[in-house]
Design a protein around this motif. Structure first.
Motif, PDB file in Angstrom:
ATOM      1  N   VAL A 103      47.878-198.636   1.688  1.00 55.51           N
ATOM      2  CA  VAL A 103      47.399-199.244   0.449  1.00 55.51           C
ATOM      3  C   VAL A 103      48.461-200.220  -0.026  1.00 55.51           C
ATOM      4  O   VAL A 103      49.624-199.847  -0.226  1.00 55.51           O
ATOM      5  N   ASP A 104      48.076-201.484  -0.178  1.00 57.55           N
ATOM      6  CA  ASP A 104      49.015-202.535  -0.611  1.00 57.55           C
ATOM      7  C   ASP A 104      50.259-202.583   0.269  1.00 57.55           C
ATOM      8  O   ASP A 104      51.380-202.784  -0.216  1.00 57.55           O
ATOM      9  N   GLY A 105      50.086-202.382   1.552  1.00 56.10           N
ATOM     10  CA  GLY A 105      51.189-202.494   2.493  1.00 56.10           C
ATOM     11  C   GLY A 105      52.053-201.256   2.620  1.00 56.10           C
ATOM     12  O   GLY A 105      52.939-201.212   3.480  1.00 56.10           O
ATOM     13  N   ALA A 106      51.830-200.231   1.797  1.00 55.46           N
ATOM     14  CA  ALA A 106      52.608-198.995   1.858  1.00 55.46           C
ATOM     15  C   ALA A 106      51.834-197.940   2.638  1.00 55.46           C
ATOM     16  O   ALA A 106      50.612-197.848   2.535  1.00 55.46           O
ATOM     17  N   VAL A 107      52.569-197.144   3.410  1.00 59.98           N
ATOM     18  CA  VAL A 107      51.942-196.110   4.238  1.00 59.98           C
ATOM     19  C   VAL A 107      51.984-194.777   3.505  1.00 59.98           C
ATOM     20  O   VAL A 107      52.999-194.408   2.909  1.00 59.98           O
ATOM     21  N   GLY A 108      50.879-194.061   3.548  1.00 55.75           N
ATOM     22  CA  GLY A 108      50.825-192.769   2.887  1.00 55.75           C
ATOM     23  C   GLY A 108      49.674-191.929   3.385  1.00 55.75           C
ATOM     24  O   GLY A 108      49.270-192.024   4.548  1.00 55.75           O
ATOM     25  N   PHE A 109      49.132-191.118   2.482  1.00 55.01           N
ATOM     26  CA  PHE A 109      48.090-190.170   2.838  1.00 55.01           C
ATOM     27  C   PHE A 109      46.926-190.272   1.856  1.00 55.01           C
ATOM     28  O   PHE A 109      47.122-190.549   0.672  1.00 55.01           O
ATOM     29  N   GLU A 110      45.734-190.017   2.351  1.00 55.46           N
ATOM     30  CA  GLU A 110      44.594-189.772   1.488  1.00 55.46           C
ATOM     31  C   GLU A 110      44.383-188.256   1.437  1.00 55.46           C
ATOM     32  O   GLU A 110      44.355-187.598   2.486  1.00 55.46           O
ATOM     33  N   ILE A 111      44.249-187.720   0.230  1.00 53.10           N
ATOM     34  CA  ILE A 111      44.089-186.287   0.049  1.00 53.10           C
ATOM     35  C   ILE A 111      42.612-185.986  -0.187  1.00 53.10           C
ATOM     36  O   ILE A 111      42.024-186.462  -1.158  1.00 53.10           O
ATOM     37  N   VAL A 112      42.038-185.210   0.720  1.00 53.01           N
ATOM     38  CA  VAL A 112      40.611-184.903   0.685  1.00 53.01           C
ATOM     39  C   VAL A 112      40.438-183.400   0.471  1.00 53.01           C
ATOM     40  O   VAL A 112      40.933-182.599   1.275  1.00 53.01           O
ATOM     41  N   THR A 113      39.739-183.029  -0.598  1.00 52.55           N
ATOM     42  CA  THR A 113      39.573-181.621  -0.950  1.00 52.55           C
ATOM     43  C   THR A 113      38.094-181.254  -0.973  1.00 52.55           C
ATOM     44  O   THR A 113      37.300-181.971  -1.585  1.00 52.55           O
ATOM     45  N   PRO A 114      37.716-180.152  -0.316  1.00 55.32           N
ATOM     46  CA  PRO A 114      36.311-179.730  -0.377  1.00 55.32           C
ATOM     47  C   PRO A 114      35.941-179.316  -1.808  1.00 55.32           C
ATOM     48  O   PRO A 114      36.707-178.626  -2.494  1.00 55.32           O
ATOM     49  N   LEU A 115      34.772-179.749  -2.239  1.00 57.80           N
ATOM     50  CA  LEU A 115      34.216-179.328  -3.523  1.00 57.80           C
ATOM     51  C   LEU A 115      33.012-178.437  -3.201  1.00 57.80           C
ATOM     52  O   LEU A 115      32.025-178.896  -2.621  1.00 57.80           O
ATOM     53  N   VAL A 116      33.123-177.147  -3.562  1.00 61.75           N
ATOM     54  CA  VAL A 116      32.082-176.182  -3.217  1.00 61.75           C
ATOM     55  C   VAL A 116      31.053-176.129  -4.336  1.00 61.75           C
ATOM     56  O   VAL A 116      31.397-175.868  -5.501  1.00 61.75           O
ATOM     57  N   LEU A 117      29.800-176.379  -3.995  1.00 67.47           N
ATOM     58  CA  LEU A 117      28.716-176.389  -4.963  1.00 67.47           C
ATOM     59  C   LEU A 117      28.227-174.959  -5.235  1.00 67.47           C
ATOM     60  O   LEU A 117      28.584-174.015  -4.514  1.00 67.47           O
ATOM     61  N   ALA A 118      27.396-174.792  -6.247  1.00 64.18           N
ATOM     62  CA  ALA A 118      26.904-173.474  -6.637  1.00 64.18           C
ATOM     63  C   ALA A 118      26.101-172.797  -5.533  1.00 64.18           C
ATOM     64  O   ALA A 118      26.045-171.559  -5.457  1.00 64.18           O
ATOM     65  N   ASP A 119      25.480-173.582  -4.650  1.00 70.83           N
ATOM     66  CA  ASP A 119      24.662-173.002  -3.582  1.00 70.83           C
ATOM     67  C   ASP A 119      25.463-172.655  -2.334  1.00 70.83           C
ATOM     68  O   ASP A 119      24.904-172.253  -1.312  1.00 70.83           O
ATOM     69  N   GLY A 120      26.806-172.823  -2.397  1.00 69.52           N
ATOM     70  CA  GLY A 120      27.662-172.473  -1.268  1.00 69.52           C
ATOM     71  C   GLY A 120      27.921-173.603  -0.295  1.00 69.52           C
ATOM     72  O   GLY A 120      28.739-173.455   0.623  1.00 69.52           O
ATOM     73  N   THR A 121      27.252-174.720  -0.452  1.00 63.79           N
ATOM     74  CA  THR A 121      27.542-175.886   0.380  1.00 63.79           C
ATOM     75  C   THR A 121      28.757-176.616  -0.205  1.00 63.79           C
ATOM     76  O   THR A 121      29.186-176.330  -1.331  1.00 63.79           O
TER      77      THR A 121
END
Length: 274
Positions: A103-121
């Motif tokens: 991002v903008d020439g800098a190297v890093g990480f994207e943080i991806v977190t599961p969001l669990v819905l009420a139906d378990g998906t």
């Protein structure tokens, strides 16, 4: 009177068939480029309108998954960047870090977190970008934990990335180079939607992920180009036919040696008689 009966000869009929076939192919290529132009323009419209339109429920855009460890059906390109909203609870125990992201020439990480819905998906939510600890592609990032309890998030649908990379476990997270939902789903204990959500308003400490516009005008230019080629092929055939009808046959290249020999045979001898 110009006569075009020669167009019925095998040579000219074959030329006509080849010209028409080539023109049809060029028109089809132009139509395909037009379709890509329209498709990419629609994507750009969704990107630009995200801040001004209301979000729709995630379940109205993505197909509900049913089997744990297996993703739901991936949406088509017409769903890319649709603004959606979804409610659930974050599962930090199965958080994902996508390394080597710039991002903008800098190297890093994207943080991806599961969001669990009420139906378990669950749906994967990209919470944003953070720099690596040492400015390289592998040093562990420092990222704040997701909020606890039930939350409602708003973001845009991001299609699963192609060319899936190997998956490892580092720094207490699932580590990968590409956010390929089908491959990541195998690492998770719940059914996962077939695309992920790019968070519109990241928490402090996270940078938003920039969304690049599609180069739709390039496809529009290619469409016009192919159509012009088709017209030019037909015009070239007609031009050659008119030249033939007018008797404008191409001039044969003069054989200089033969011409010189011809002149020698026609020049009268000047030798005196014996």
């Amino acid at each position: 009177m110009i006569v075009y009966r020669f167009l019925l000869t095998p040579r000219w009929l074959a030329g006509a068939a080849l010209t028409v076939a080539a023109s049809v192919v060029m028109v089809m290529l132009g139509n395909w480029q037009l379709h890509r132009y329209q498709e990419r323009s629609a994507i750009n419209t969704r990107i630009d309108a995200a801040d001004s339109i209301p979000a729709v429920p995630l379940t109205s855009v993505l197909t509900r998954p049913t089997t744990p460890g297996t993703p739901g059906a991936g949406p088509g390109k017409d769903a890319a960047w649709t603004k959606v909203t979804v409610t659930g609870r974050y599962d930090p125990a199965h958080e994902i870090q996508a390394r080597g992201r710039t991002v903008d020439g800098a190297v890093g990480f994207e943080i991806v977190t599961p969001l669990v819905l009420a139906d378990g998906t669950a749906v994967l939510v990209d919470r944003g970008w953070v720099p690596s600890a040492n400015g390289d592609a592998v040093s562990p990032p420092v990222a704040s934990a997701p909020p606890t309890g039930e939350v409602t998030v708003v973001g845009q649908v991001h299609l699963s990335e192609s060319r899936p990379a190997p998956i490892e476990h580092r720094n207490g997270r699932i580590d990968t180079r590409r956010i390929a939902v089908p491959k990541l789903a195998k690492e998770l204990p719940f059914p996962v939607y077939g695309a992920y959500v790019l968070l519109s308003d990241p928490a402090p400490g996270f940078e938003p992920i920039p969304i690049d516009h599609e180069d739709s005008w390039q496809n529009g230019g290619y469409a016009v180009q192919w159509w012009l080629f088709a017209v030019m092929a037909l015009l070239a055939y007609g031009w050659q036919a008119r030249k033939e009808a007018n008797g404008d046959a191409p001039k044969q290249r003069e054989d200089r040696v033969a011409a010189a020999d011809q002149r020698l045979t026609t020049v009268p001898s000047t030798r005196a008689p014996d």
